[in-house]
Enzyme design. Structure first.
Site, PDB file in Angstrom:
ATOM      1  N   GLY A   1       0.808  -1.206   0.000  1.00 32.97           N
ATOM      2  CA  GLY A   1       0.000   0.000   0.000  1.00 32.97           C
ATOM      3  C   GLY A   1       0.842   1.257   0.000  1.00 32.97           C
ATOM      4  O   GLY A   1       2.076   1.212  -0.103  1.00 32.97           O
TER       5      GLY A   1
ATOM      6  N   GLY B   1      -3.514  -2.479  -2.160  1.00 32.11           N
ATOM      7  CA  GLY B   1      -2.111  -2.244  -2.493  1.00 32.11           C
ATOM      8  C   GLY B   1      -1.800  -2.676  -3.917  1.00 32.11           C
ATOM      9  O   GLY B   1      -2.573  -3.397  -4.554  1.00 32.11           O
TER      10      GLY B   1
ATOM     11  N   LEU C   1       6.667 -18.063   8.972  1.00 27.49           N
ATOM     12  CA  LEU C   1       7.189 -16.702   8.843  1.00 27.49           C
ATOM     13  C   LEU C   1       8.496 -16.535   9.600  1.00 27.49           C
ATOM     14  O   LEU C   1       9.255 -15.618   9.334  1.00 27.49           O
ATOM     15  CB  LEU C   1       6.159 -15.695   9.373  1.00 27.49           C
ATOM     16  CG  LEU C   1       4.883 -15.505   8.545  1.00 27.49           C
ATOM     17  CD1 LEU C   1       3.947 -14.539   9.245  1.00 27.49           C
ATOM     18  CD2 LEU C   1       5.203 -15.010   7.152  1.00 27.49           C
TER      19      LEU C   1
ATOM     20  N   LEU D   1      -0.002  -2.161   9.282  1.00 25.40           N
ATOM     21  CA  LEU D   1      -0.561  -1.034   8.542  1.00 25.40           C
ATOM     22  C   LEU D   1      -1.823  -1.395   7.767  1.00 25.40           C
ATOM     23  O   LEU D   1      -2.606  -0.518   7.408  1.00 25.40           O
ATOM     24  CB  LEU D   1       0.478  -0.483   7.552  1.00 25.40           C
ATOM     25  CG  LEU D   1       1.788   0.039   8.139  1.00 25.40           C
ATOM     26  CD1 LEU D   1       2.729   0.474   7.017  1.00 25.40           C
ATOM     27  CD2 LEU D   1       1.541   1.201   9.099  1.00 25.40           C
TER      28      LEU D   1
ATOM     29  N   LYS E   1     -15.187  -5.655  10.492  1.00 25.20           N
ATOM     30  CA  LYS E   1     -14.712  -7.036  10.586  1.00 25.20           C
ATOM     31  C   LYS E   1     -13.246  -7.178  10.190  1.00 25.20           C
ATOM     32  O   LYS E   1     -12.472  -7.870  10.855  1.00 25.20           O
ATOM     33  CB  LYS E   1     -15.585  -7.955   9.727  1.00 25.20           C
ATOM     34  CG  LYS E   1     -16.943  -8.241  10.332  1.00 25.20           C
ATOM     35  CD  LYS E   1     -17.667  -9.339   9.545  1.00 25.20           C
ATOM     36  CE  LYS E   1     -18.926  -9.794  10.275  1.00 25.20           C
ATOM     37  NZ  LYS E   1     -19.597 -10.913   9.576  1.00 25.20           N
TER      38      LYS E   1
ATOM     39  N   ASN F   1      -5.387 -11.065  14.791  1.00 22.47           N
ATOM     40  CA  ASN F   1      -4.405 -12.040  14.300  1.00 22.47           C
ATOM     41  C   ASN F   1      -2.977 -11.542  14.472  1.00 22.47           C
ATOM     42  O   ASN F   1      -2.081 -12.307  14.846  1.00 22.47           O
ATOM     43  CB  ASN F   1      -4.672 -12.359  12.826  1.00 22.47           C
ATOM     44  CG  ASN F   1      -5.906 -13.214  12.625  1.00 22.47           C
ATOM     45  OD1 ASN F   1      -6.375 -13.882  13.543  1.00 22.47           O
ATOM     46  ND2 ASN F   1      -6.459 -13.199  11.417  1.00 22.47           N
TER      47      ASN F   1
ATOM     48  N   TYR G   1     -15.344   3.345  11.114  1.00 26.14           N
ATOM     49  CA  TYR G   1     -13.881   3.286  10.979  1.00 26.14           C
ATOM     50  C   TYR G   1     -13.210   3.731  12.266  1.00 26.14           C
ATOM     51  O   TYR G   1     -12.299   3.072  12.787  1.00 26.14           O
ATOM     52  CB  TYR G   1     -13.420   4.148   9.808  1.00 26.14           C
ATOM     53  CG  TYR G   1     -11.915   4.191   9.631  1.00 26.14           C
ATOM     54  CD1 TYR G   1     -11.185   3.017   9.483  1.00 26.14           C
ATOM     55  CD2 TYR G   1     -11.229   5.406   9.614  1.00 26.14           C
ATOM     56  CE1 TYR G   1      -9.806   3.039   9.331  1.00 26.14           C
ATOM     57  CE2 TYR G   1      -9.852   5.444   9.451  1.00 26.14           C
ATOM     58  CZ  TYR G   1      -9.149   4.268   9.316  1.00 26.14           C
ATOM     59  OH  TYR G   1      -7.783   4.284   9.155  1.00 26.14           O
TER      60      TYR G   1
ATOM     61  N   LYS H   1     -10.927   1.350  14.885  1.00 29.55           N
ATOM     62  CA  LYS H   1      -9.557   1.663  15.282  1.00 29.55           C
ATOM     63  C   LYS H   1      -9.435   1.881  16.791  1.00 29.55           C
ATOM     64  O   LYS H   1      -8.419   1.530  17.399  1.00 29.55           O
ATOM     65  CB  LYS H   1      -9.045   2.887  14.510  1.00 29.55           C
ATOM     66  CG  LYS H   1      -8.689   2.581  13.056  1.00 29.55           C
ATOM     67  CD  LYS H   1      -7.576   1.558  12.991  1.00 29.55           C
ATOM     68  CE  LYS H   1      -7.051   1.348  11.592  1.00 29.55           C
ATOM     69  NZ  LYS H   1      -5.937   0.382  11.553  1.00 29.55           N
TER      70      LYS H   1
ATOM     71  N   TYR I   1      -3.569  -6.675  25.222  1.00 31.80           N
ATOM     72  CA  TYR I   1      -2.546  -7.696  24.956  1.00 31.80           C
ATOM     73  C   TYR I   1      -1.251  -7.356  25.680  1.00 31.80           C
ATOM     74  O   TYR I   1      -0.594  -8.225  26.267  1.00 31.80           O
ATOM     75  CB  TYR I   1      -2.301  -7.819  23.450  1.00 31.80           C
ATOM     76  CG  TYR I   1      -3.057  -8.946  22.787  1.00 31.80           C
ATOM     77  CD1 TYR I   1      -2.483 -10.210  22.645  1.00 31.80           C
ATOM     78  CD2 TYR I   1      -4.343  -8.766  22.298  1.00 31.80           C
ATOM     79  CE1 TYR I   1      -3.161 -11.249  22.033  1.00 31.80           C
ATOM     80  CE2 TYR I   1      -5.040  -9.792  21.684  1.00 31.80           C
ATOM     81  CZ  TYR I   1      -4.446 -11.036  21.555  1.00 31.80           C
ATOM     82  OH  TYR I   1      -5.125 -12.066  20.952  1.00 31.80           O
TER      83      TYR I   1
END
Length: 331
Positions: free
Chosen positions: A14, A40, A71, A81, A97, A105, A152, A156, A166
């Protein structure tokens, strides 16, 4: 200070992700980049695809299988991002969602690795707060749940609370970055990329600039180099851990003056042509705009050592030149 060697970036293809990738590679970091290319573009990162410092994975952040041990367990920092934003024309359910599931995740993967996580938030979380400039401690003043425009900001805000939950529960550091109007070369050419993107296209095509409302609402636009400087400082500076930062230029401009500035800088023939669009025309329902949006950037300057350097006029000059170079327009 030990610099992170291997960094995972979501949304790498992106606008911000690709510019951050440029910075990370230039500074000697190894980068794993994830993007599903729904927004992106591969062309944003193609100059790095053969670089051994960079590994690109076309995957979806909402799929838990994206974040598996393949990974690598040696990732030092995750920069999240990737997001879906602004349901101005609908798709509020995607905004809610995708942003929740993707962030969950990412944070779960950071927990497994016990690594730092830098997450992109937004200036939209301040909502309709009338007290300006917005500091990181300012209240969030969100409108009615019946107005989809706020989904939105709410998504956020939830991401921010989830990140700190967390951190408190599992002990790895998080950093939240609230971006103010990032723009520049590679920005998306639709409203997704911001009003400046659409205004440039309209001016270069000798068209009418579409102004939502009366154009007196203000924004603070931040050139991408300054935004990336803030992101990078948050990655490498341990003093950023556990904090929220406004990343933005505090130069305030009305949307109407933005249109006039783009017309002047573009040096195109003819007079400025404006078309005022009522908010109700977006969806036929009530739409609530934020009338002023200005950051208090002092915390970013003091803790991260980063202050926006590029003026709006200088940044727009570079951005118009890039957009013109695409060869898509009349002028």
């Amino acid at each position: 200070m030990t610099l992170p060697k291997r960094i995972l970036v979501t949304g790498v293809a992106g606008f911000l992700g690709s510019h951050l990738l440029d910075k990370l590679i230039a500074c000697g970091h190894e980068v794993i980049g994830i993007d599903n290319l729904s927004m992106g573009k591969l062309e944003n990162i193609e100059h790095h695809l053969t670089n051994k410092q960079f590994q690109f994975l076309q995957k979806d952040i909402t799929e838990k299988s994206t974040f598996d041990q393949n990974l690598g367990a040696d990732i030092d920092c995750i920069v999240h991002l990737a997001a879906f934003k602004i349901p101005r024309y609908g798709k509020a359910i995607d905004t809610l969602k995708i942003n929740y599931q993707g962030t969950d995740n990412v944070l779960e993967f950071a927990r497994e690795l016990n690594c730092k996580c830098v997450l992109a938030s937004t200036s939209d979380v301040y909502g309709r707060n009338p007290e300006l400039p917005f500091s990181e401690e300012s209240n969030s003043v969100i409108g009615s749940s019946k107005v989809a425009r706020w989904s939105y900001a709410v998504s956020k805000l939830f991401d921010e609370h989830l990140a700190f939950a967390y951190q408190e529960s599992y002990g790895f550091p998080v950093v939240l970055l609230r971006f103010f109007g990032s723009y520049g070369p590679r920005h998306h050419l639709s409203w997704w990329g911001g009003p400046q993107s659409v205004f440039i296209e309209q001016v270069l095509n000798d068209g009418e600039i579409t102004i939502h409302g009366d154009g007196m609402q203000t924004r603070s636009f931040t050139f991408v180099d300054d935004t990336v400087a803030g992101i990078y400082a948050a990655i490498i500076n341990s003093n950023a851990n556990g904090e929220i930062f406004n990343i933005g230029n505090n130069q305030e401009v009305t949307i109407l003056d933005l249109a006039k500035t783009i017309k002047r800088i573009s040096n195109t023939p003819g007079e400025l042509k404006l078309k005022y669009i009522p908010y109700e025309s977006f969806t036929g329902k009530k739409y609530e705009d934020v009338m002023r949006r200005v950051p208090d950037s002092s915390k970013c300057e003091q803790v991260l050592g980063v202050k926006a350097q590029v003026s709006l006029e200088e940044g727009l000059t570079q951005t118009i030149a890039w957009q013109r170079s695409l060869g898509l327009y009349k002028y």
